[in-house]
Design an enzyme around this catalytic site. Sequence first.
Site, PDB file in Angstrom:
ATOM      1  N   LYS A  38      43.720  33.537  39.395  1.00 17.17           N
ATOM      2  CA  LYS A  38      44.757  33.731  39.963  1.00 17.17           C
ATOM      3  C   LYS A  38      43.935  35.151  40.822  1.00 17.17           C
ATOM      4  CE  LYS A  38      46.820  37.331  36.771  1.00 17.17           C
ATOM      5  NZ  LYS A  38      47.577  37.085  35.844  1.00 17.17           N
ATOM      6  N   TYR A 267      37.656  65.154  56.729  1.00 17.79           N
ATOM      7  CA  TYR A 267      39.013  65.025  56.950  1.00 17.79           C
ATOM      8  C   TYR A 267      40.035  66.158  55.785  1.00 17.79           C
ATOM      9  CZ  TYR A 267      39.545  60.954  59.925  1.00 17.79           C
ATOM     10  OH  TYR A 267      39.075  60.076  61.221  1.00 17.79           O
TER      11      TYR A 267
HETATM   12  C1  LIG Z   1      46.718  36.706  34.458  1.00 20.60           C
HETATM   13  C2  LIG Z   1      47.647  36.808  33.604  1.00 20.60           C
HETATM   14  C3  LIG Z   1      46.804  35.789  32.361  1.00 20.60           C
HETATM   15  C4  LIG Z   1      45.689  36.883  32.243  1.00 20.60           C
HETATM   16  O1  LIG Z   1      45.465  37.729  31.618  1.00 20.60           O
HETATM   17  P1  LIG Z   1      44.525  38.965  31.348  1.00 20.60           P
HETATM   18  O2  LIG Z   1      44.917  40.441  30.398  1.00 20.60           O
HETATM   19  O3  LIG Z   1      43.657  39.179  32.687  1.00 20.60           O
HETATM   20  O4  LIG Z   1      43.517  37.921  29.903  1.00 20.60           O
HETATM   21  C5  LIG Z   1      47.245  35.790  31.553  1.00 20.60           C
HETATM   22  N1  LIG Z   1      48.453  35.018  31.821  1.00 20.60           N
HETATM   23  C6  LIG Z   1      49.290  34.798  32.756  1.00 20.60           C
HETATM   24  C7  LIG Z   1      50.040  34.272  32.847  1.00 20.60           C
HETATM   25  C8  LIG Z   1      48.991  35.633  34.094  1.00 20.60           C
HETATM   26  O5  LIG Z   1      48.743  35.664  34.810  1.00 20.60           O
END
Ligand SMILES: *Cc1c(COP(=O)(O)O)cnc(C)c1O
Length: 375
Positions: A38, A267
């Site tokens: 994701k 700035y």
């Molecule tokens: C992003 C996500 C993970 C992964 O988490 P990490 O801490 O990056 O390993 C696991 N489960 C779900 C549902 C997620 O959205």
Amino acid sequence: MNKKSFNCVRVSSSALQHNYTLVKNLAGPDVPVMAMVKADAYGHGMVRAAQAFAQAGCVVFGVAELREAVILREAGIKGAIYVTLGFLSEDVELIFRYNLIPVIYTYETTRLLADTAMALGQEVGVHIKIDSGMSRLGLLPGELPAFLACIESLPGIRVAGMMSHFPEADISGSASTVRGFQIFSEVCRDLKSRFGGICHIANSGAVLNFPASFCDIVRSGIALYGYHPAGRNAGDQQNAVNLVPAMSFVTTIVQVKTLPAGTGISYGHTYRAEQPITLAVLPVGYEDGFSRLFSNRGQVLIHGRRVPVRGRVCMNMCMVDVTGIEDVRAGDEVVLMGRQGNESISAEDLAEWMTSISYEVLCLLGNNNQREYIE
Ligand SMILES: *Cc1c(COP(=O)(O)O)cnc(C)c1O
């Protein structure tokens, strides 16, 4: 036109594969690793990252939204793709067309999936999201019996599994992890005895700290990109696991100038030179994910040395102090994250300067810059 930007995020596909293999070895031969891709694979580029993981043997992928899953399928990614956050009702048919696994937590979505399955003459296997202590998405365990009864009464829809999420699995031995897993295990036992199906809760933190929670699949994100979820708090454990950061971020000096003592910089003139100062102007700023919080705080690597940001970071420029470094010129490479010579700056360094975590740094840099893939 050469459409390259001054700034470039470099992603090492071999580092991604190295990390995948490492996580897979921790999971063991019987437990698949769901590669969480994701957020454009935490800034590493979803399709390219998924392809790298697939080449290393990955056959299960996780995204948040349906559109990400569709992009993966259209890019030729095979195997299971979990849509963990949900989808808009108008897009429900895409679940079937692209053979995706929906994660559900409302009655409305459940009925919609069942109705669509019937209309298409198909069946859909769903995973139920449980809230076992994260207090985020999912049904509370107490809501589950009625929810399962509803699914059982509907044709076209089948319970294929159940998932939950840990709030503190990055902390070894955390009470919420033990308790959350206990709650999840109980509902899993019921589910399996009635429907079969598979269960999953472990994220990267649990993969590294809590083997008892692996269940049928582990879901890993940050570890695949080369960082320990606990960041610096992981201490020695961080080195022990041998994760390799896959992303680096580089730019080029566009101007070098020497200014007299007393000159105010950028700035607000929030930095004033006490001595004559030589500045390198960099074509990178907060629009490139190089946070304004790095003003007078961050560092970059030039000629293998750490040099400080002076004054405020602007939208697409910032200034760094190269006083006393020989032969610094426009065109010289600058490493904002990664290694140069014997020095390196990690996502955790940048995270510390902006009081955040490596996850946010990777998303910010990766998703706001041109990416280049290297082996
Ligand atoms: C992003 C996500 C993970 C992964 O988490 P990490 O801490 O990056 O390993 C696991 N489960 C779900 C549902 C997620 O959205």
